[in-house]
Design an enzyme around this catalytic site. Structure first.
Site, PDB file in Angstrom:
ATOM      1  N   CYS A   2       0.860  -1.175   0.000  1.00  0.00           N
ATOM      2  CA  CYS A   2       0.000   0.000   0.000  1.00  0.00           C
ATOM      3  C   CYS A   2       0.900   1.230   0.000  1.00  0.00           C
ATOM      4  CB  CYS A   2      -0.869   0.013   1.246  1.00  0.00           C
ATOM      5  SG  CYS A   2      -1.910  -1.445   1.384  1.00  0.00           S
ATOM      6  N   ARG A  27       1.487   1.623  -5.941  1.00  0.00           N
ATOM      7  CA  ARG A  27       1.672   0.684  -4.814  1.00  0.00           C
ATOM      8  C   ARG A  27       0.380  -0.042  -4.458  1.00  0.00           C
ATOM      9  NH1 ARG A  27       6.431   1.696  -1.915  1.00  0.00           N
ATOM     10  NH2 ARG A  27       5.540   0.690  -0.084  1.00  0.00           N
ATOM     11  N   TRP A  74      -3.738  -1.913  -1.462  1.00  0.00           N
ATOM     12  CA  TRP A  74      -3.733  -3.163  -2.209  1.00  0.00           C
ATOM     13  C   TRP A  74      -4.230  -4.184  -1.212  1.00  0.00           C
ATOM     14  CZ3 TRP A  74      -0.901  -7.912  -2.016  1.00  0.00           C
ATOM     15  CH2 TRP A  74      -1.151  -8.753  -3.106  1.00  0.00           C
ATOM     16  N   ASN A 100       0.780   0.493   5.970  1.00  0.00           N
ATOM     17  CA  ASN A 100       1.297  -0.340   4.886  1.00  0.00           C
ATOM     18  C   ASN A 100       1.987  -1.526   5.538  1.00  0.00           C
ATOM     19  OD1 ASN A 100       2.362  -1.473   2.567  1.00  0.00           O
ATOM     20  ND2 ASN A 100       4.210  -0.198   2.650  1.00  0.00           N
ATOM     21  N   GLY A 101       1.552  -2.726   5.189  1.00  0.00           N
ATOM     22  CA  GLY A 101       2.177  -3.932   5.750  1.00  0.00           C
ATOM     23  C   GLY A 101       1.105  -4.938   6.114  1.00  0.00           C
ATOM     24  N   GLU A 475       9.554 -15.047 -19.031  1.00  0.00           N
ATOM     25  CA  GLU A 475       9.338 -13.619 -18.739  1.00  0.00           C
ATOM     26  C   GLU A 475       8.360 -13.013 -19.728  1.00  0.00           C
ATOM     27  OE1 GLU A 475       9.639 -11.855 -16.346  1.00  0.00           O
ATOM     28  OE2 GLU A 475       9.437  -9.817 -17.122  1.00  0.00           O
ATOM     29  N   LYS A 479       4.759 -11.168 -18.736  1.00  0.00           N
ATOM     30  CA  LYS A 479       4.413  -9.815 -19.207  1.00  0.00           C
ATOM     31  C   LYS A 479       3.058  -9.808 -19.883  1.00  0.00           C
ATOM     32  CE  LYS A 479       6.740  -7.470 -17.470  1.00  0.00           C
ATOM     33  NZ  LYS A 479       7.253  -8.374 -16.549  1.00  0.00           N
ATOM     34  N   GLU A 482       0.195 -10.410 -17.255  1.00  0.00           N
ATOM     35  CA  GLU A 482      -0.091  -9.374 -16.238  1.00  0.00           C
ATOM     36  C   GLU A 482      -0.531  -8.058 -16.862  1.00  0.00           C
ATOM     37  OE1 GLU A 482       3.167  -8.120 -13.780  1.00  0.00           O
ATOM     38  OE2 GLU A 482       4.634  -8.484 -15.337  1.00  0.00           O
ATOM     39  N   HIS A 498       5.079 -33.622 -25.502  1.00  0.00           N
ATOM     40  CA  HIS A 498       4.846 -34.579 -24.395  1.00  0.00           C
ATOM     41  C   HIS A 498       3.566 -34.250 -23.654  1.00  0.00           C
ATOM     42  CE1 HIS A 498       8.725 -36.446 -25.029  1.00  0.00           C
ATOM     43  NE2 HIS A 498       9.254 -35.232 -25.107  1.00  0.00           N
ATOM     44  N   LYS A 587       2.816  -2.961  -7.339  1.00  0.00           N
ATOM     45  CA  LYS A 587       4.190  -2.918  -7.833  1.00  0.00           C
ATOM     46  C   LYS A 587       5.111  -3.827  -7.018  1.00  0.00           C
ATOM     47  CE  LYS A 587       7.648  -1.763 -10.314  1.00  0.00           C
ATOM     48  NZ  LYS A 587       7.765  -2.410 -11.632  1.00  0.00           N
TER      49      LYS A 587
HETATM   50  C1  AGP Z   1       6.875  -8.201 -12.766  1.00  0.00           C
HETATM   51  O1  AGP Z   1       6.381  -7.616 -13.969  1.00  0.00           O
HETATM   52  C2  AGP Z   1       5.808  -8.354 -11.745  1.00  0.00           C
HETATM   53  N1  AGP Z   1       5.220  -7.094 -11.479  1.00  0.00           N
HETATM   54  C3  AGP Z   1       6.232  -9.139 -10.528  1.00  0.00           C
HETATM   55  O2  AGP Z   1       6.372 -10.474 -10.940  1.00  0.00           O
HETATM   56  C4  AGP Z   1       7.545  -8.740  -9.824  1.00  0.00           C
HETATM   57  O3  AGP Z   1       8.641  -9.074 -10.644  1.00  0.00           O
HETATM   58  C5  AGP Z   1       7.641  -9.539  -8.526  1.00  0.00           C
HETATM   59  O4  AGP Z   1       6.535  -9.183  -7.721  1.00  0.00           O
HETATM   60  C6  AGP Z   1       8.948  -9.286  -7.771  1.00  0.00           C
HETATM   61  O5  AGP Z   1       9.010  -7.942  -7.413  1.00  0.00           O
HETATM   62  P1  AGP Z   1      10.443  -7.377  -6.938  1.00  0.00           P
HETATM   63  O6  AGP Z   1      11.381  -7.512  -8.108  1.00  0.00           O
HETATM   64  O7  AGP Z   1      10.192  -5.950  -6.552  1.00  0.00           O
HETATM   65  O8  AGP Z   1      10.904  -8.216  -5.776  1.00  0.00           O
END
Ligand code: AGP
Length: 592
Positions: A2, A27, A74, A100-101, A475, A479, A482, A498, A587
């Site tokens: 958050c 955030r 969040w 936040n936490g 990766e 992308k 998400e 397989h 994020k």
């Molecule tokens: C990446 O596009 C994502 N938003 C997510 O997988 C991110 O890489 C993951 O949450 C790790 O975050 P960090 O690199 O800040 O630890």
């Protein structure tokens, strides 16, 4: 994760709070809210959904208050709703708090309060905190915070206003980021420096277990009942991201910045064609490293996988990778002289932080955010210095992580004399050419744009490749998922037959990466797909649907991911989605 903000000003804080929340929205954006003190009352406004809803709710409200707190949520405990939105208020309406936490023992505390007939309106752990403060409060907020810090288990950055202390905002920090910013006639609290970039560049990072207060002219920090002497540091603007400028989204901006991130890291660490890590502590342990363990989540885990390949291929050091959330529960055979590499853009990922007690050897962070919780616990850090990465989907940080992994791998291999001087030099020269090769991709990718118009209507997409190509597929697939909400899956192209090939039909698109020296094998896998009416979009250095510049085999992950990042960007634009704040995401995930 958050975002929290607080401000004690000499004028109305409405714009400061809203502007700060706008910059903190990456955030979390399930709900938002503000609380402030006016005419002897705490007034609170909250909205579910993105910040624009709160802005609309308060646009005609004239706030004559110079003290207030704000929050972007969040959701962790309790669905996004008004009752669960922060700020949370005590039952006597005299205390308001943002957090936040995550509080791990909130149910135990809630039981104590329920035993005192305390009522609750929501489901959050945060509401329990403010009502516990109300329960223990005897008029001195600092005493209450000292007690609270002994009771709470978990992570918390708190900003709290007390009606009987109308000129101060109180804070308490453990495990989640919190800093104080000093403006001309105001003092701020926030989760990050980015949210305050329009108001100051003087910041002080609060440390774990510290608490205190700010007013519009002063502040005090305490720890265990003792006053702590602290000073502000000036942060250069580079660490505080510029505005969006000419781009349509932060995602686009950050994809285009990737080449500069790589270039800056290379320039800073390669002098006269030699990699120089002499100023790092890692230098002292490199000769004794017998094995490497790489940890990360999401994209940072994907860069860890490529790191493993680099260290085993170039340095002949046995390396293993773990998804951080799995690591604490995986049977690990402890070895001596282990180098732990923790990879994280934010440095706040709870899954990674939770691994720390298990890491009993040298810990190297590859992290973007300085002073982040994780970076403060490392024995050494490679900071990406990529500037703030705002878009939830990581792009430039991922490439920055890879760059450091390549540099470290080449550096160790050369130090151990495992590669010839010629090969060492050719690796360095080729690495130095990568930013320009990425620029070629950024300047010329119409085929990707055209393909994004096709793929946007598909429900299922496969990414296939072999060896390093497959690691990039992982990766690329994340992308696409998400940012565009299209389901996709990465699979080694040799594995398709397989079982998974049963899913191939005319409604499935497959993106094939053919840069590795195993490209001909993947070409036969493409034939297997096409013979079952599956559609294929190939990316290689020639005779493919989209051609990328050629490079040394080991460096293709630095090039191939760029068209895949662009594909996700354009597809999301075509689908008119929220590019920088995809649904359900944040994020950095500061909960396990
Ligand atoms: C990446 O596009 C994502 N938003 C997510 O997988 C991110 O890489 C993951 O949450 C790790 O975050 P960090 O690199 O800040 O630890």
């Amino acid at each position: 994760m958050c975002g929290i903000i607080g401000c004690c000003a000499s004028s109305s804080i409405k714009d400061i709070l809203i502007n700060g929340l706008e910059r903190l929205e990456y955030r979390g954006y399930d709900s938002s809210g503000i609380s402030y003190i006016e005419n002897g009352k705490i007034i609170t406004y909250k909205s579910v959904g993105k910040l624009i809803n709160l802005k609309n709710k308060t646009k005609d409200i004239n706030i004559n208050s110079s003290i207030g707190i704000g929050h972007n949520r969040w959701a962790t405990h309790g669905e996004p709703s008004l009752n669960n939105a922060h700020p949370h208020i005590s039952n006597n309406k005299k205390i308001s708090l943002v957090h936040n936490g995550i509080i791990e023992n909130y149910l135990e505390i809630k039981d104590i309060l329920l035993g005192q007939n305390t009522s609750f309106y929501g489901k959050t752990d945060t509401e329990v905190i403010v009502k516990y403060i109300e329960y223990i409060y005897k008029g001195n907020p600092l005493d209450s915070l000292l007690t609270l810090n002994k009771v709470l288990k978990g992570t918390y950055a708190l900003c709290i206003i007390f009606l009987d202390h109308p000129n101060k905002i109180f804070f308490l920090k453990k495990g989640s980021p919190l800093l104080i910013g000093k403006g001309k006639e105001e003092i701020y609290l926030s989760s990050d420096i980015f949210s305050l970039q329009n108001y100051t560049n003087l910041f002080l990072y609060i440390k774990d277990n510290q608490y205190g207060y700010i007013s519009n002219s002063t502040y005090q920090v305490f720890e265990d009942g003792n006053y702590i002497n602290t000073n502000f540091e000036k942060y250069d603007s580079k660490q505080i991201v510029e505005k969006l400028t000419t781009y349509n989204s932060y995602l686009e901006k950050e994809i285009y910045e990737s080449k500069d991130v790589i270039k800056n890291i290379i320039t800073k660490h390669i002098n006269d064609s030699k990699i120089d890590f002499s100023k790092y502590k890692i230098n002292k342990v490199i000769d004794n490293i017998e094995n490497i363990v790489l940890l990360g989540c999401g994209s940072s885990y994907h860069s860890a996988l490529i790191g493993k390949y680099i260290f085993e291929d170039l340095c002949k050091i046995p390396s293993s990778t773990y998804i951080a959330s799995e690591f604490p529960y995986t049977p690990i055979i402890k070895k001596t002289n282990t180098l732990y590499i923790l990879i994280s853009q934010s440095g706040e990922t709870a899954d990674l932080i939770s691994c720390l007690p298990l890491l009993d050897d040298f810990k190297l962070g590859i992290i973007n955010v300085k002073n982040s919780s994780l970076s403060l616990k490392m024995d050494d850090n490679f900071f990406l210095e990529a500037g703030s990465e705002i878009s939830v989907a990581t792009t430039k940080a991922y490439l920055g992580q890879l760059t450091f992994l390549y540099l470290l791998g080449i550096y160790i291999a050369n130090k151990k004399q495992l590669i010839s001087k010629e090969y060492y030099l050719s690796l360095i020269q080729e690495l130095e050419s990568i930013p320009n090769k990425i620029k070629q991709i950024l300047d010329n990718h119409q085929e990707i744009k055209d393909f994004s118009n096709i793929i946007k209507d598909y429900k299922n997409v496969f990414f296939i490749g072999r060896n390093l190509d497959y690691l990039t597929c992982l990766e690329g697939s994340l992308k696409l998922k998400e940012v565009t909400y299209i389901h996709s899956e990465a699979i080694p192209s040799g594995e398709l037959k397989h079982g998974t090939i049963s899913l191939i039909d005319q409604d499935v698109y497959t993106i094939a990466l053919l840069s590795s020296n195993l490209r001909n094998k993947t070409k036969s896998n493409i034939k297997e797909i096409e013979s079952r009416k599956g559609k294929v979009f190939s990316i290689s250095t020639n005779d493919s649907n989209y051609n990328i510049p050629s490079t040394l085999e080991i460096f293709y992950p630095l090039l191939q991911i760029v068209p895949l990042q662009l594909l996700s960007l354009y597809t999301a634009e075509n689908k008119k989605l929220d590019i920088d704040k995809p649904r359900n995401l944040a994020k950095s995930v500061t909960v396990e």
